[in-house]
Motif scaffolding. Structure first.
Motif, PDB file in Angstrom:
ATOM      1  N   LEU A  32       0.763  -1.166   0.100  1.00 41.39           N
ATOM      2  CA  LEU A  32      -0.050   0.040  -0.050  1.00 41.39           C
ATOM      3  C   LEU A  32       0.947   1.285   0.041  1.00 41.39           C
ATOM      4  N   GLN A  33       2.010   1.231   0.829  1.00 38.33           N
ATOM      5  CA  GLN A  33       3.048   2.318   0.928  1.00 38.33           C
ATOM      6  C   GLN A  33       3.563   2.450  -0.785  1.00 38.33           C
TER       7      GLN A  33
ATOM      8  N   ARG B  66       1.090   4.382  -2.681  1.00 40.38           N
ATOM      9  CA  ARG B  66       0.921   5.815  -2.361  1.00 40.38           C
ATOM     10  C   ARG B  66       2.198   6.505  -2.834  1.00 40.38           C
ATOM     11  N   LEU B  67       3.387   5.976  -2.668  1.00 43.95           N
ATOM     12  CA  LEU B  67       4.727   6.848  -3.066  1.00 43.95           C
ATOM     13  C   LEU B  67       4.516   6.923  -4.648  1.00 43.95           C
TER      14      LEU B  67
ATOM     15  N   HIS C  49      12.731   3.362   0.734  1.00 40.70           N
ATOM     16  CA  HIS C  49      11.744   4.229   1.511  1.00 40.70           C
ATOM     17  C   HIS C  49      10.884   3.172   2.681  1.00 40.70           C
ATOM     18  N   LEU C  50      11.013   2.044   2.386  1.00 39.48           N
ATOM     19  CA  LEU C  50      10.596   0.866   3.474  1.00 39.48           C
ATOM     20  C   LEU C  50      11.722   0.229   3.797  1.00 39.48           C
TER      21      LEU C  50
ATOM     22  N   LEU D 142      -6.028   7.923  -0.628  1.00 40.05           N
ATOM     23  CA  LEU D 142      -4.706   7.899  -0.172  1.00 40.05           C
ATOM     24  C   LEU D 142      -3.922   9.288   0.285  1.00 40.05           C
TER      25      LEU D 142
END
Lengths: 99, 99
Positions: free
Chosen positions: A25-26, A29-30, A46-47, A96
């Motif tokens: 999901l991230q 969104r990114l 980023h993660l 989002l």
DNA sequence: ACCATACTTTTATGAATATCAAACTATCAG
DNA sequence: CTGATAGTTTGATATTCATAAAAGTATGGT
């Protein structure tokens, strides 16, 4: 009284399975916020995930039809496939941004 | 470079996990098409599932905030919680009618 | 040709899931 | 009170999933 599942229902199930993972999901969104393609490495930073895990997630997103991939040299750029979101989840991407 | 997940993101993950199961998706569609409450037994007859499995799925849907439940005697009636769909998946329910 | 970079695939592993049967709770009907 | 109905919870099981390490593929730089 048995109801058969349509091809689109299996498609929907696959899509929701993708979105049910917080990391994926991230990633979505990114990609949506950046409005452009991003590389796997760039997104992985980023993660807190290894590149192999990121690759695993991107394969899932690609197979679900949620992303497009283009290759440039040794780098692969990933972008959102808006048609899929429009067909199965109209209005979702906008939500989002709220939080 | 670590991105923290918001409460809503965990909420989304839970919602999508619910919808990623084909049987639960069918339950949602049945509830949406019928436009009224249905009992667990009634819904279970439409899918080939035991009552305990149906109960398990309804608990998941309720915890994700996707359904409301009202009890009348020994029967429990389940209905969709439209606010949740409107907030996290606007326009989604309508797409279920197309196919 | 050699080494580094970008990504994928394979393998292993621990965690989560869906399912049903069986036991349990609650309510209704007589 | 007894028996039936509606649903829940627990226990067991088989499957799927997310993760990372290791090995593999492909491309670019020197």
């Amino acid at each position: 009284m048995n109801i058969k599942l349509s091809d689109n229902d299996f498609r929907r199930a696959e899509i929701f399975k993708c979105l049910s993972d917080p990391n994926r999901l991230q990633l979505i969104r990114l990609l949506y916020k950046n409005k452009k393609e991003m590389s796997c490495t760039e997104l992985g930073e980023h993660l807190n995930l290894t590149l192999s895990t990121v690759s695993y997630h991107f394969k899932a997103l690609r197979l679900a039809g949620l992303t497009n991939t283009i290759k440039d040299g040794r780098t692969k750029y990933v972008s959102l496939r808006y048609e899929t979101f429009a067909k199965f989840l109209p209005g979702f991407l906008e939500t989002l941004l709220i939080d």
